[in-house]
Write an enzyme that holds these catalytic residues in place. Sequence first.
Site, PDB file in Angstrom:
ATOM      1  N   GLU A 224     -42.036 -36.195  31.813  1.00  0.00           N
ATOM      2  CA  GLU A 224     -41.481 -35.888  33.135  1.00  0.00           C
ATOM      3  C   GLU A 224     -42.272 -34.782  33.846  1.00  0.00           C
ATOM      4  O   GLU A 224     -42.006 -33.596  33.650  1.00  0.00           O
ATOM      5  CB  GLU A 224     -40.008 -35.458  33.012  1.00  0.00           C
ATOM      6  CG  GLU A 224     -39.388 -35.131  34.365  1.00  0.00           C
ATOM      7  CD  GLU A 224     -37.921 -34.698  34.301  1.00  0.00           C
ATOM      8  OE1 GLU A 224     -37.363 -34.583  33.194  1.00  0.00           O
ATOM      9  OE2 GLU A 224     -37.342 -34.481  35.363  1.00  0.00           O
TER      10      GLU A 224
ATOM     11  N   LYS B 260     -41.211 -40.368  33.683  1.00  0.00           N
ATOM     12  CA  LYS B 260     -40.080 -39.961  34.532  1.00  0.00           C
ATOM     13  C   LYS B 260     -40.614 -39.119  35.683  1.00  0.00           C
ATOM     14  O   LYS B 260     -40.703 -37.893  35.595  1.00  0.00           O
ATOM     15  CB  LYS B 260     -39.055 -39.174  33.703  1.00  0.00           C
ATOM     16  CG  LYS B 260     -37.892 -38.640  34.515  1.00  0.00           C
ATOM     17  CD  LYS B 260     -36.716 -38.214  33.646  1.00  0.00           C
ATOM     18  CE  LYS B 260     -35.639 -37.572  34.484  1.00  0.00           C
ATOM     19  NZ  LYS B 260     -34.359 -37.472  33.787  1.00  0.00           N
TER      20      LYS B 260
HETATM   21  P1  13P Z   1     -31.826 -35.069  38.442  1.00  0.00           P
HETATM   22  O1  13P Z   1     -31.699 -36.560  38.524  1.00  0.00           O
HETATM   23  O2  13P Z   1     -30.547 -34.348  38.774  1.00  0.00           O
HETATM   24  O3  13P Z   1     -33.038 -34.562  39.166  1.00  0.00           O
HETATM   25  O4  13P Z   1     -32.028 -34.712  36.902  1.00  0.00           O
HETATM   26  C1  13P Z   1     -32.846 -35.515  36.130  1.00  0.00           C
HETATM   27  C2  13P Z   1     -33.448 -34.718  35.045  1.00  0.00           C
HETATM   28  O5  13P Z   1     -33.296 -35.033  33.892  1.00  0.00           O
HETATM   29  C3  13P Z   1     -34.265 -33.551  35.411  1.00  0.00           C
HETATM   30  O6  13P Z   1     -34.971 -33.094  34.292  1.00  0.00           O
END
Ligand code: 13P
Length: 341
Positions: A176, A221
């Site tokens: 991510e 992600k």
């Molecule tokens: P949000 O969808 O609230 O941005 O959170 C996703 C997430 O796991 C952030 O690390």
Amino acid sequence: MQSLNAIARKLVTRGKGILAADESEGTIAKRFAVIGLPVTLETRRDYREMLFRSREAMDKYISGVILTEETLEQNARDGTPFRQLFADSGVIPGIKVDRGAFPMPGSADEKITEGLDGLRQRLKHYADLGAGFAKWRGVIAVTDHAPSRNGIRANAHVLARYATYCQEAGIVPVVEPEVLADGEPGDHSIARCEDITTETLETVFSELRLAGVDLSGMVLKPNMITPGLRSREQISVEDVAQRTVNVLRATVPAAVPGIAFLSGGQSDEEATAHLSAMNQVGPLPWVLTFSYGRALQSSALLTWNGDPANVAAAQAAFTHRARMNALASLGEWRPELDLAA
Ligand code: 13P
């Protein structure tokens, strides 16, 4: 043991997505502050139990749940391990393994995520507890001075090192790199988000390749391509969708089985509409789905309001949102479906 590719493909099963319920103690405190609820081990457990016992949502629309260490090892109020609830619904438990983003030395506006020390041992423990996947979030801030080339590279490098440890432990890394939409000042244009996300994803995949990460055994992600949350730019849903798909096509290898977006401060309906529009753009080499935190939970949290009497209504709100996003992952969501709710 299931192969990394089999787990990754299951996480991005068509018509399902990931529930991000891995808010740190600080973040869940912010969420609970909205409903005026004190944060204790019990309130965190009761809230998450409400979500995890939403049987229809968990059975039909959720492929995996990202948890904190506390929740992975926790039991429901009646003593049933949460892990049992996931097994009953065929949901893969996942674990947030980073220790948070900290100021980056020498770069006032930027952050670097920590948590690599001891990660190999921790992953073994999580795998023994049944975790099938993990998450690590790298934060890319957007200001007049950031991100720097060094900030992007440093975060991409630790993401790649994290991913290698995960795969060694038989755990699928969710990678991510979040180009922040809701940071400070948060008024950047969509074009700037597009440029920075392109450079970030190029760098992340270059580091993943260099580290020998098996791209078929991971999930990306990312953020969507949007203006900053405080920008006045008016951008259509179709424009966000097209620009996001264009950036992904230019940077994400087809070997990656799936891409599960974060919601990043978008409203529930925006996050759903954007995902659905992306899935209407045309044939894509990967599955596009959701890995939302706020955009899946906010209506359920407000409905629950910390009151056991509201559990059923909160579960209905969560199930509705999960269904809307599941439809969006198939490109089948329409605004009328939300209005009818
Ligand atoms: P949000 O969808 O609230 O941005 O959170 C996703 C997430 O796991 C952030 O690390």
